[in-house]
Design a protein around this motif. Structure first.
Motif, PDB file in Angstrom:
ATOM      1  N   GLY A   1       0.816  -1.214   0.000  1.00 54.97           N
ATOM      2  CA  GLY A   1       0.000   0.000   0.000  1.00 54.97           C
ATOM      3  C   GLY A   1       0.845   1.257   0.000  1.00 54.97           C
ATOM      4  N   VAL A   2       1.925   1.254   0.765  1.00 60.82           N
ATOM      5  CA  VAL A   2       2.806   2.426   0.834  1.00 60.82           C
ATOM      6  C   VAL A   2       3.498   2.643  -0.506  1.00 60.82           C
ATOM      7  CG1 VAL A   2       4.902   3.341   1.923  1.00 60.82           C
ATOM      8  CG2 VAL A   2       3.127   2.270   3.325  1.00 60.82           C
ATOM      9  N   PHE A   3       3.916   1.554  -1.152  1.00 64.30           N
ATOM     10  CA  PHE A   3       4.574   1.670  -2.450  1.00 64.30           C
ATOM     11  C   PHE A   3       3.610   2.220  -3.504  1.00 64.30           C
ATOM     12  CE2 PHE A   3       6.125  -0.537  -6.425  1.00 64.30           C
ATOM     13  CZ  PHE A   3       7.222   0.284  -6.607  1.00 64.30           C
ATOM     14  N   LEU A   4       2.391   1.707  -3.512  1.00 60.48           N
ATOM     15  CA  LEU A   4       1.399   2.211  -4.453  1.00 60.48           C
ATOM     16  C   LEU A   4       1.121   3.695  -4.221  1.00 60.48           C
ATOM     17  CD1 LEU A   4      -1.154  -0.769  -4.507  1.00 60.48           C
ATOM     18  CD2 LEU A   4       0.419  -0.102  -6.332  1.00 60.48           C
ATOM     19  N   ALA A   5       1.093   4.100  -2.951  1.00 63.94           N
ATOM     20  CA  ALA A   5       0.876   5.517  -2.633  1.00 63.94           C
ATOM     21  C   ALA A   5       2.011   6.378  -3.185  1.00 63.94           C
ATOM     22  CB  ALA A   5       0.756   5.704  -1.117  1.00 63.94           C
TER      23      ALA A   5
ATOM     24  N   PRO B   1       1.776   7.024 -18.510  1.00 60.45           N
ATOM     25  CA  PRO B   1       1.467   5.653 -18.965  1.00 60.45           C
ATOM     26  C   PRO B   1       2.377   4.604 -18.323  1.00 60.45           C
ATOM     27  CG  PRO B   1       2.520   6.934 -20.724  1.00 60.45           C
ATOM     28  CD  PRO B   1       2.158   7.893 -19.635  1.00 60.45           C
ATOM     29  N   LEU B   2       3.667   4.933 -18.137  1.00 59.32           N
ATOM     30  CA  LEU B   2       4.574   3.978 -17.488  1.00 59.32           C
ATOM     31  C   LEU B   2       4.133   3.712 -16.053  1.00 59.32           C
ATOM     32  CD1 LEU B   2       8.065   5.274 -18.709  1.00 59.32           C
ATOM     33  CD2 LEU B   2       6.924   3.151 -19.386  1.00 59.32           C
ATOM     34  N   GLY B   3       3.794   4.781 -15.340  1.00 61.20           N
ATOM     35  CA  GLY B   3       3.344   4.633 -13.959  1.00 61.20           C
ATOM     36  C   GLY B   3       2.040   3.865 -13.858  1.00 61.20           C
ATOM     37  N   ALA B   4       1.134   4.084 -14.817  1.00 59.97           N
ATOM     38  CA  ALA B   4      -0.148   3.368 -14.811  1.00 59.97           C
ATOM     39  C   ALA B   4       0.076   1.868 -14.987  1.00 59.97           C
ATOM     40  CB  ALA B   4      -1.048   3.900 -15.923  1.00 59.97           C
ATOM     41  N   ILE B   5       1.006   1.501 -15.871  1.00 56.03           N
ATOM     42  CA  ILE B   5       1.320   0.083 -16.068  1.00 56.03           C
ATOM     43  C   ILE B   5       1.847  -0.522 -14.767  1.00 56.03           C
ATOM     44  CG2 ILE B   5       2.873  -1.528 -17.252  1.00 56.03           C
ATOM     45  CD1 ILE B   5       2.759   0.368 -19.679  1.00 56.03           C
ATOM     46  N   ALA B   6       2.782   0.195 -14.120  1.00 54.37           N
ATOM     47  CA  ALA B   6       3.341  -0.300 -12.860  1.00 54.37           C
ATOM     48  C   ALA B   6       2.256  -0.432 -11.796  1.00 54.37           C
ATOM     49  CB  ALA B   6       4.437   0.649 -12.367  1.00 54.37           C
ATOM     50  N   LEU B   7       1.355   0.544 -11.715  1.00 58.51           N
ATOM     51  CA  LEU B   7       0.273   0.499 -10.729  1.00 58.51           C
ATOM     52  C   LEU B   7      -0.604  -0.731 -10.926  1.00 58.51           C
ATOM     53  CD1 LEU B   7      -1.127   4.147 -10.339  1.00 58.51           C
ATOM     54  CD2 LEU B   7      -0.264   2.668  -8.521  1.00 58.51           C
ATOM     55  N   VAL B   8      -1.029  -0.959 -12.160  1.00 61.09           N
ATOM     56  CA  VAL B   8      -1.924  -2.079 -12.447  1.00 61.09           C
ATOM     57  C   VAL B   8      -1.234  -3.406 -12.145  1.00 61.09           C
ATOM     58  CG1 VAL B   8      -3.126  -3.320 -14.291  1.00 61.09           C
ATOM     59  CG2 VAL B   8      -3.273  -0.824 -14.163  1.00 61.09           C
ATOM     60  N   MET B   9       0.017  -3.527 -12.577  1.00 61.30           N
ATOM     61  CA  MET B   9       0.720  -4.800 -12.396  1.00 61.30           C
ATOM     62  C   MET B   9       1.005  -5.075 -10.925  1.00 61.30           C
ATOM     63  SD  MET B   9       3.364  -4.669 -15.636  1.00 61.30           S
ATOM     64  CE  MET B   9       4.048  -6.281 -15.298  1.00 61.30           C
ATOM     65  N   VAL B  10       1.448  -4.053 -10.185  1.00 65.88           N
ATOM     66  CA  VAL B  10       1.732  -4.253  -8.762  1.00 65.88           C
ATOM     67  C   VAL B  10       0.450  -4.598  -8.013  1.00 65.88           C
ATOM     68  CG1 VAL B  10       2.463  -3.094  -6.641  1.00 65.88           C
ATOM     69  CG2 VAL B  10       3.790  -2.801  -8.732  1.00 65.88           C
ATOM     70  N   THR B  11      -0.624  -3.890  -8.320  1.00 64.90           N
ATOM     71  CA  THR B  11      -1.907  -4.142  -7.648  1.00 64.90           C
ATOM     72  C   THR B  11      -2.395  -5.563  -7.901  1.00 64.90           C
ATOM     73  OG1 THR B  11      -2.534  -1.809  -7.870  1.00 64.90           O
ATOM     74  CG2 THR B  11      -4.300  -3.382  -7.430  1.00 64.90           C
TER      75      THR B  11
END
Length: 503
Positions: A82-86, A178-188
């Motif tokens: 959660g902290v990383f996603l934040a 877009p790069l951050g969105a990809i990372a967000l979706v994959m990590v989640t």
């Protein structure tokens, strides 16, 4: 926090996907300054505020350094995911706002927001890897992290120039979305770590004092010798403020229940030694990386783009050696030899680079850089591995953030101190060759734009090339001397067995 057992099924199958997402996040943090640096002339041309130019970088650096240990502690207390996603979300908000900035003041403020998020990106990546992969197995993934660094250092200027020329400078920030969105979706979707919630109160006083102390140190290294004289009241005042804040911080951390930076981790001899080595690696690495492109452009006549490509021998050597060291560490569990050899190679590489002059060919300088890159390859990820292996799992976040923080501060000191040495030597050499005109030409910081340099008379151009060669000689010579400390410290490391799966 205990590492998830392999038989949970979620991690070995998805670990490469998680690592890919983590590498994207790591790339975001490392690539940003490289891209933005290329776009800065265009940004200033549109927004104005040339006198505030340095703050676009300083605001980001300050926020990153000050928030790094806090993100690490929050991850330990409330769960890494959660902290990383934040931190990713905060970085993306800062990126979007920076792209929409209408004046230099807004851009500086939004870059600080971006920097706050960036502080959590690097720590989050390292701490999550520490949770997912035991130290004994982590070596096999070192090449990926070294590869990300190489892509950022080489690709940053190229991407930044292309984006600025064809899409406009605002896309230097929007490209993160877009790069951050990809990372967000994959990590989640793929990252699975045990949830935890701490009942302890956050150490706000300690966090505030640490922030003041770190800010003072970074501002000293940023302003000293440029904005203000090293013995000016501003620099001395910042030094006193930093000392008082850090002394008060140490007192607070000894008393609070849940310190933002637990001092007990420094009782571990290996952790303290590897922190010193990490500081020195940051010191010589960032310092040398700052002046190599300048030497290549001014003395060897390379373009800005080609100077990035000319760093390939160093970066490829770093990648190859990091991959080799990681594989051997995974197979044998041995790592001390790599720190010792890495320290020796960095010292040798810097000593060789100090021999460069106006007659040095690109092949020769490339060979010297390969030696330095090999040394960095042995040390960059191995030092983080030792730091993480030296702390308990519950302190993985603060262990990772401490190692990252000291390397960052080392880099700040390296750039500042080497910059002061370089400027002094260039001014002296120019004055010796062409008198007062040389001192006047270099009094603004001893660095000239290659386009401006090309317009100068041949005699002055030749004098400036010799002066830059003299300045870089001193930078690398002092770097070699300082790196001997890290080489000596490596011999005192103890080869503590690396934790394996389930440990």
């Amino acid at each position: 926090m205990q590492k998830p057992a392999p038989d949970e099924g979620k991690q070995p199958a998805g670990v490469r996907v998680v690592l890919f997402a983590l590498m994207i996040a790591m790339l975001l943090a490392m690539l940003d300054n490289m891209i933005v640096g290329t776009a800065m002339p265009t940004i200033v041309g549109e927004l104005g505020g040339l006198e505030h130019l340095s703050w676009v970088v300083t605001a980001y650096t300050l926020a990153t350094a000050a928030s790094t240990p806090i993100w690490g502690k929050l991850g330990d207390m409330y769960g890494r995911k959660g902290v990383f996603l934040a931190s990713i979300v905060l970085f993306l908000i800062g990126s979007a706002l920076s792209g929409m900035a209408q004046d230099m003041g807004q851009l500086i403020g939004f870059r600080a927001v971006q920097g706050l998020g960036a502080g959590g990106l690097m720590v989050g990546v390292m701490a999550i890897i520490g949770d997912l992969i035991p130290p004994r197995e982590r070596g096999k993934y070192q090449g990926m992290m070294a590869g990300v660094m190489a892509v950022a250092m080489i690709g940053g200027p190229l991407v930044g120039g292309t984006i600025t020329d064809h899409l406009g400078w605002r896309w230097s920030f929007y490209i993160n979305l877009p790069l951050g969105a990809i990372a967000l979706v994959m990590v989640t979707a793929v990252l699975h770590l045990p949830k935890k919630r701490s009942q302890a109160r956050i150490d706000y006083v300690g966090a505030a004092l640490l922030t003041v102390g770190i800010t003072s140190l970074v501002l000293i290294t940023t302003w000293g010798g440029t904005e203000y004289d090293w013995l000016s009241k501003e620099i001395i005042g910042l030094g006193l403020l930093g000392v008082v804040a850090l002394a008060a911080f140490l007192l607070v951390e000894r008393k609070v229940t849940e310190p933002v930076l637990p001092l007990h981790i420094f009782r571990n001899g290996n952790f303290s030694l590897v922190t010193v080595i990490g500081f020195l690696v940051g010191f010589v690495m960032f310092g040398s990386m700052t002046f190599l492109p300048l030497f290549q452009q001014t003395v060897q006549g390379a373009s800005a783009t080609n100077s990035g490509l000319l760093l390939l021998p160093m970066l490829l050597a770093m990648m190859a050696v990091s991959l080799f060291a990681g594989r051997v560490t995974t197979t044998t569990g041995k790592y001390k030899i790599f720190v010792v050899v890495g320290g020796g190679l960095i010292t040798a590489g810097l000593a060789l680079l100090s021999l460069m002059d106006t007659g040095t060919t690109r092949f020769t300088s490339g060979a010297f850089m390969a030696v330095l890159g090999a040394g960095m390859g042995f040390l960059m990820q191995t030092t983080m591995l030792i730091a993480q292996n030296s702390v308990e799992m519950k302190d993985m976040g603060v262990g990772s953030s401490s190692a990252t923080l000291f390397r960052t501060i080392g880099g700040s000191f390296g750039v500042a101190i080497f910059g002061a040495v370089f400027t002094s030597k260039v001014q002296t050499a120019m004055t010796e060759r062409i008198g007062g005109a040389g001192d006047k030409l270099t009094s603004g910081g001893a660095q000239m734009d290659p386009k401006s340099l090309a317009k100068l008379p041949p005699m002055i151009k030749d004098a400036y090339a010799h002066a830059v060669a003299t300045g870089t000689h001193q930078v690398f010579l002092w770097g070699a001397v300082i790196s001997i400390i890290g080489f000596a410290a490596a011999w005192f490391l103890k080869e503590v067995p690396l934790r394996g799966a389930g440990a």
